[in-house]
Design an enzyme around this catalytic site. Sequence first.
Site, short mmCIF file in Angstrom:
data_model
loop_
_atom_site.label_atom_id
_atom_site.label_comp_id
_atom_site.label_asym_id
_atom_site.label_seq_id
_atom_site.Cartn_x
_atom_site.Cartn_y
_atom_site.Cartn_z
N LYS A 151 -11.79 -7.37 -7.77
CA LYS A 151 -12.71 -6.23 -7.79
C LYS A 151 -11.97 -4.97 -8.22
O LYS A 151 -12.47 -4.19 -9.01
CB LYS A 151 -13.28 -6.00 -6.38
CG LYS A 151 -14.27 -7.06 -5.95
CD LYS A 151 -14.96 -6.60 -4.66
CE LYS A 151 -15.03 -7.72 -3.66
NZ LYS A 151 -14.30 -7.47 -2.42
N LYS B 212 0.84 -1.20 0.00
CA LYS B 212 0.00 0.00 0.00
C LYS B 212 0.87 1.25 0.00
O LYS B 212 0.53 2.25 -0.63
CB LYS B 212 -0.93 0.04 1.23
CG LYS B 212 -1.94 -1.07 1.28
CD LYS B 212 -3.04 -0.86 0.26
CE LYS B 212 -4.01 -2.04 0.34
NZ LYS B 212 -4.99 -2.07 -0.71
N LYS C 181 -4.89 -12.19 -11.57
CA LYS C 181 -6.11 -12.76 -11.01
C LYS C 181 -7.31 -11.85 -11.29
O LYS C 181 -7.16 -10.66 -11.52
CB LYS C 181 -5.94 -12.98 -9.51
CG LYS C 181 -6.03 -11.71 -8.69
CD LYS C 181 -6.43 -12.04 -7.25
CE LYS C 181 -6.99 -10.80 -6.58
NZ LYS C 181 -8.24 -10.98 -5.90
P1 ATP Z 1 -10.08 -6.29 -3.86
O1 ATP Z 1 -9.59 -6.07 -5.28
O2 ATP Z 1 -10.87 -5.16 -3.28
O3 ATP Z 1 -8.99 -6.81 -2.95
P2 ATP Z 1 -10.93 -8.98 -4.38
O4 ATP Z 1 -11.61 -9.21 -5.68
O5 ATP Z 1 -9.49 -9.38 -4.29
O6 ATP Z 1 -11.15 -7.45 -4.01
P3 ATP Z 1 -11.48 -9.66 -1.65
O7 ATP Z 1 -12.63 -9.01 -0.97
O8 ATP Z 1 -10.09 -9.14 -1.41
O9 ATP Z 1 -11.77 -9.66 -3.25
O10 ATP Z 1 -11.49 -11.21 -1.36
C1 ATP Z 1 -12.62 -11.93 -0.93
C2 ATP Z 1 -12.31 -13.40 -1.01
O11 ATP Z 1 -12.28 -13.82 -2.38
C3 ATP Z 1 -10.97 -13.79 -0.40
O12 ATP Z 1 -11.12 -15.02 0.30
C4 ATP Z 1 -10.05 -13.98 -1.61
O13 ATP Z 1 -9.00 -14.89 -1.36
C5 ATP Z 1 -11.05 -14.50 -2.65
N1 ATP Z 1 -10.64 -14.13 -4.02
C6 ATP Z 1 -10.57 -12.88 -4.53
N2 ATP Z 1 -10.19 -12.93 -5.83
C7 ATP Z 1 -10.00 -14.24 -6.16
C8 ATP Z 1 -9.62 -14.94 -7.36
N3 ATP Z 1 -9.37 -14.31 -8.50
N4 ATP Z 1 -9.55 -16.29 -7.31
C9 ATP Z 1 -9.82 -16.97 -6.16
N5 ATP Z 1 -10.19 -16.37 -5.00
C10 ATP Z 1 -10.29 -15.02 -4.98
MG MG Z 2 -8.21 -8.85 -2.55
#
Ligand code: ATP
Ligand code: MG
Length: 333
Positions: free
Chosen positions: A201, A115, A198
Site C-alpha cells: 500500500k 521507523k 513487494k
Molecule cells: P503498508 O504498506 O501500509 O504496510 P501493506 O500493503 O504492506 O501495507 P499490510 O496492511 O501491512 O499491507 O498487510 C496486510 C496483510 O497483507 C499482511 O498479512 C501482509 O503480510 C500481507 N501482505 C502485504 N503485502 C503483501 C505482498 N506483497 N505479498 C503477500 N502478502 C502481503
Molecule cells: Mg506492511
Amino acid sequence: MTPQQETVLSGIRSTGSLHLGNYFGALRNFVRLQETHHCYYFIADYHSLTTHPAPEDLHNNVRRIIAEYIASGIDPEKCTLYVQSDVPEICELYLLLCMIAYTGELERTTTFKDKIRKQPGNINAGLLTYPVLMASDILIHRARWVPVGKDQEQHLELARVFARRFNNTYNCEVFPEPEAFNFGANLVKVPGLDGTGKMGKSEGNGVYLTDTPEIIRKKVMKAVTDAGPTEPNQEPPEPVKNLFTIMDLVSQPQTVAYFREQYASCSIRYGDMKKQLAGDVMNYLTPIREKFNQIVNDKAYLGKVAAEGREKARASAAKTMTEVRKAIGINRL
Ligand code: ATP
Ligand code: MG
C-alpha cells in the site's frame, strides 16, 4: 481441539485500498480458514493512527476495507468481522500488558528501528508500543493461530513472550501462546509491477482489488521488463520473474507454461504476455470489484455488519478481561 485451539485472528491496517498482495498473502487464507476455524478478522484502525491520517480519510478507509473484505469472500455469518476501535477491552488489555513489556525489548524490534530511520520526525510512543497493541489484539480472544506474512514474525514472538510472562507473573494460565499460521511452507510474496520489491500500500505500486479493467490494463502494460532473452533457457531478470509470479497466481497453468516456453526459446513478446496477464487479472478481480461496488455505499448494510461484529467481539473480549482482572487482583470492592 478445544475451541481456543481453533481460534484464529488476523487484521489489516486501514492505511489504503487492498491490493493483489493483500489478497494472495492474507485474504485468500482468511476465506479458507473461516470454513474450518473460529475466526476473528478486524480492521486495525488504531494501528493506522501512528501516521495521523485525516479523520475523513480514516473513516472512509475503514468503510472501504470492510466492503473489500466482504467482496473478497469474508462472510460475516461465518466469522466475526469487526473494527478494532469498537472493542475498548483491547485498550484495557493494552494498558495492562504495557506494565509487563520492557522498553528494551520494544526498542530492539526491527520494525521500530526501521521507523526511526524512515520517519525520524515522528517517533511516537504508539510506534514503540505497537507490538503491545498487536499482542492485545491477539490475546483478547485468546487466539491460537495468526495468519500473517513473514514481516510479522517478530511481533508474534513478542506476543508469545507477553502471554508467557503474564501467566508467570500472575501465576495463571489465562493466555495460550499464539503461533503463525500458513497453509504449507510457501508463504506467497506478491511482487510489485515496478521491477523490484513487494507490492505494498505504501509503495504505491499495487494493482488494487477495485481497479477498473482500464486501470488494470494500463498498470500491467506499463510493467517493467527488459530487452528480452538472448540465450535459450536463461534465468529471467527480477522484473520478468515478477510478471511470471503474478501470472502463476491468476492465470491457467497451461497459459503460464506457454509463456515460459516462449521465454525459454527466446521467442517471447512481452506485449502479448502483458495483454494476457492484464486480461487474467481483470477476470480474477471483476467479481470482487462488482461485489464491492454493490455494497460500498450501502451504509445500512455495512453498519449492521460492523454492529454485529462488535457485539460478538466484545462478548469474547469481556470473557477474557474477567479472567485477566481476576488474575491481577482488579476486582470490585
Ligand atoms: P503498508 O504498506 O501500509 O504496510 P501493506 O500493503 O504492506 O501495507 P499490510 O496492511 O501491512 O499491507 O498487510 C496486510 C496483510 O497483507 C499482511 O498479512 C501482509 O503480510 C500481507 N501482505 C502485504 N503485502 C503483501 C505482498 N506483497 N505479498 C503477500 N502478502 C502481503
Ligand atoms: Mg506492511
